[in-house]
Enzyme design. Structure first.
Site, PDB file in Angstrom:
ATOM      1  N   HIS A 190      32.365  30.601  33.617  1.00 37.59           N
ATOM      2  CA  HIS A 190      33.016  31.373  32.557  1.00 37.59           C
ATOM      3  C   HIS A 190      33.225  30.562  31.285  1.00 37.59           C
ATOM      4  CE1 HIS A 190      33.661  34.363  35.790  1.00 37.59           C
ATOM      5  NE2 HIS A 190      33.324  35.140  34.785  1.00 37.59           N
ATOM      6  N   CYS A 507      23.834  43.152  33.493  1.00 38.34           N
ATOM      7  CA  CYS A 507      24.664  42.437  32.512  1.00 38.34           C
ATOM      8  C   CYS A 507      24.942  40.992  32.906  1.00 38.34           C
ATOM      9  CB  CYS A 507      25.971  43.179  32.268  1.00 38.34           C
ATOM     10  SG  CYS A 507      26.988  43.312  33.739  1.00 38.34           S
TER      11      CYS A 507
HETATM   12  C1  PEP Z   1      28.238  38.907  36.807  1.00 44.43           C
HETATM   13  O1  PEP Z   1      28.818  38.539  37.827  1.00 44.43           O
HETATM   14  O2  PEP Z   1      26.993  38.859  36.670  1.00 44.43           O
HETATM   15  C2  PEP Z   1      28.998  39.419  35.641  1.00 44.43           C
HETATM   16  C3  PEP Z   1      28.378  39.911  34.598  1.00 44.43           C
HETATM   17  O3  PEP Z   1      30.355  39.300  35.677  1.00 44.43           O
HETATM   18  P1  PEP Z   1      31.150  37.934  35.373  1.00 44.43           P
HETATM   19  O4  PEP Z   1      30.174  36.956  34.806  1.00 44.43           O
HETATM   20  O5  PEP Z   1      32.237  38.268  34.442  1.00 44.43           O
HETATM   21  O6  PEP Z   1      31.638  37.539  36.735  1.00 44.43           O
END
Ligand code: PEP
Ligand code: MG
Length: 582
Positions: A190, A507
């Protein structure tokens, strides 16, 4: 000159002086803060006290045959933590010294120890050991979640540190930083996501960069190639200056095509949308040509204000304002807002997610929402009330079964009824699920009839499918999305979506990889959402192939059993296209 290789987490090149959040030999980071940040550091202290108290509580609860002496000891530590005098001295220390709270805690407790050390009384001297224990416990808590919330630089600087929480990185550019280099982290951690959102070049997973670089060193951060150069020679510096200019020029050219849709050679349109973490990113999203917001990670709204301590996240009105502003700014473009995905590495003291031995598999996202229906319903209310201002879609994270989806949809129905009973206009809003847990990808055919769309989250899907921590640079060599298991899961989800006639988007960070985009198109995915900064490159890559060729490529890949062969085939395929063009 020293060159260190890591993982390119956010693209771009930056050259500047380092501000190092160093770890001294005793592993305590040290850095100066400004007067405006004293309160934030003090809140970190209060949080560490609360967590240390919880630790003591858990120790007491675990010891069933707790002796009276042990109980007294734990109690005395608890009292020391609660002592208003300690809190006052820490606050005074922060004001006087203007440095991070870890340093202040060390100094304040050291002074207390020195006072007691001079006293010739056994009982008092025993308190020294208690104070040392309390200090260790507080530091453990502070260091477990390094708080670089307050670190700032007066001149543009490169932040070099061991680790930084995504929540502490939210305003790094406003605090004078032009790039980040960290010891730990992975491509889809993140922190990397936040760095891309802020358009700050970042290299992570550098092992010991926070020890190798010293404050004031000249540093080059090359987020494109995942390289950090310390104290570059004049030739290297000149070379990177030139690379930086070329990169900026290329960005300008690519941005020039932002109004045009992304089309394959034979005219198949692939919608390119932006992932955002803050409402304020909408401008950059549009600037990069985003045709919508494919993922608004709404939890950042909750994490940003987590220190206010109101419990349960921002009030409904504050959420409503944020959602409405994004919807309004995006006009008639779709905006997919994901309900909160708190837990895992996105923690806040407001929710009971602090003490899990395996938080990534624990109390996270939709699970947390089911346990706190008041929080979830407050968010849904704000979303439905904001819906008339744009083209909203609501998406649920970490759905892992039909049961979980049913509970979620029941709560949505309750909220809709409540709002209608209050006289609100309750529009129909498309509902979707993130497909990011292998169980959901496998059972996509069972989930699809209950939903309007799927959005595949490859970051977590890969983490859970291959059992590879997305934040751990030591296993980053295994974090490879183009592997047989993931291709099969994507094929399964795509088929289920097509058969049920539901929308399909992707995504995860894979969407941002220009090399992989043909594979995704060939798998039937027509909507991709990514950090806005990645849109121009992906658009350019889409314009180089035909859909038929991409489908053939996928057929070929599905026959291969080794990840390296898949990666090589995709690379060769993309290179062939470029060679043919030139
Ligand atoms: C994912 O897990 O691919 C996603 C888009 O969510 P995050 O990166 O916020 O966990
Ligand atoms: Mg996810």
């Amino acid at each position: 000159m020293l060159t260190i290789n890591g993982i390119g987490a956010a693209p771009g090149i930056a050259i500047g002086r380092a501000l190092v959040s160093a770890r001294s030999s005793s592993e305590i980071p040290t850095y100066g803060i400004s007067a405006a940040d004293v309160d934030r550091e003090y809140v970190r202290f209060q949080r560490a006290v609360r967590e240390a108290q919880q630790d003591l509580h858990s120790v007491a609860a675990r010891l069933t045959d707790l002796s009276r002496l042990d109980a007294e000891l734990l109690e005395s530590h608890r009292i020391m933590l609660e002592d208003p005098e300690l809190a006052n001295q820490v606050q005074a220390g922060l004001n006087e010294r203007l440095c991070n709270v870890e340093q202040v805690v060390v100094l304040v407790i050291e002074e207390l120890i020195q006072k007691l050390d001079g006293v010739a009384d056994d009982y008092i001297r025993d308190r020294v050991a208690d104070l040392q224990d309390v200090r260790r416990r507080l530091l453990e808590r502070l260091l477990a979640r390094p708080g670089l919330t307050a670190v700032r630089s007066d001149a543009p600087a490169v932040l070099v540190c061991h680790n930084i929480l995504p929540t502490d990185a939210l305003d790094l550019s406003q605090r004078g930083f032009i790039a980040v280099a960290t010891d730990v982290g992975g491509q889809s951690s993140h922190l990397a996501i936040v760095a891309r959102a802020l358009e700050l070049p970042a290299v992570v997973g550098l092992s010991s960069v926070s020890r190798e670089v010293h404050g004031g060193d000249m540093v080059i951060v090359d987020g494109n190639d995942g390289v950090v150069v310390v104290d570059p020679s004049p030739d290297t510096k000149a070379e990177y200056d030139a690379r930086l200019r070329r990169w900026q020029k290329r960005e300008m050219v690519l941005l020039g095509g932002r109004a045009a849709p992304a089309r394959t050679i034979d005219g198949t349109v692939i919608a390119l949308q932006a992932n955002i973490e803050f409402a304020g990113e909408v401008k950059a999203a549009l600037g990069h040509g985003a045709e919508g917001v494919g993922l608004f990670r709404s939890e950042f709204l909750f994490l940003q204000g987590a220190e206010r301590g109101t419990g349960g996240g921002p009030p409904e009105s504050e959420q409503y304002d944020a959602y409405r502003s994004v919807l309004t700014a995006m006009g008639d473009r779709p905006v997919t807002i994901r309900t909160i995905d708190i837990g895992g590495d996105k923690v806040t003291p407001e929710f009971d997610v602090l003490d899990e031995s395996n938080p990534i598999l624990g109390f996270r996202a939709i699970r947390l929402c089911h346990a706190h229906p008041e929080v979830f319903k407050r968010q849904l209310r704000a979303l439905y009330r904001a819906a008339p201002f744009g083209k909203l879609r609501i998406m649920f994270p970490m759905i892992s079964s039909v049961d979980e989806l049913d509970t979620t949809l029941d709560l949505v129905a309750e909220v809709r009824e409540e709002l209608a009973a209050e006289g609100h206009d309750v529009p129909t809003v498309p509902l979707g699920a993130m497909i990011e847990v292998p169980a959901a990808a496998i059972c996509a055919d069972l989930l699809a009839p209950k939903l309007d769309f799927f959005s595949i989250g490859t970051n977590d899907l890969l983490q859970y499918t291959a059992a590879v921590d997305r934040d751990n640079d030591r296993v980053a060599y295994l974090y490879r999305p183009l592997q047989p298991a993931i291709l099969r899961l994507l094929r399964n989800v795509s088929r289920a979506a097509r058969e049920a006639g539901v929308g399909l988007s992707l995504c995860g960070e894979l969407a941002r990889d220009p090399g992989a985009v043909a594979v995704l198109a060939g798998l039937g995915i027509r909507e991709l959402s990514m950090a806005a900064i990645g849109i121009p490159d992906v658009k350019e890559a889409i314009g180089r192939f035909t859909l038929g060729a991409a489908e053939e490529l996928v057929q070929e890949l599905l026959e291969l059993s080794h990840t390296a062969d898949i990666e090589r085939t995709v690379r060769d395929w993309a290179e062939q296209l470029t060679t043919r063009e030139t």
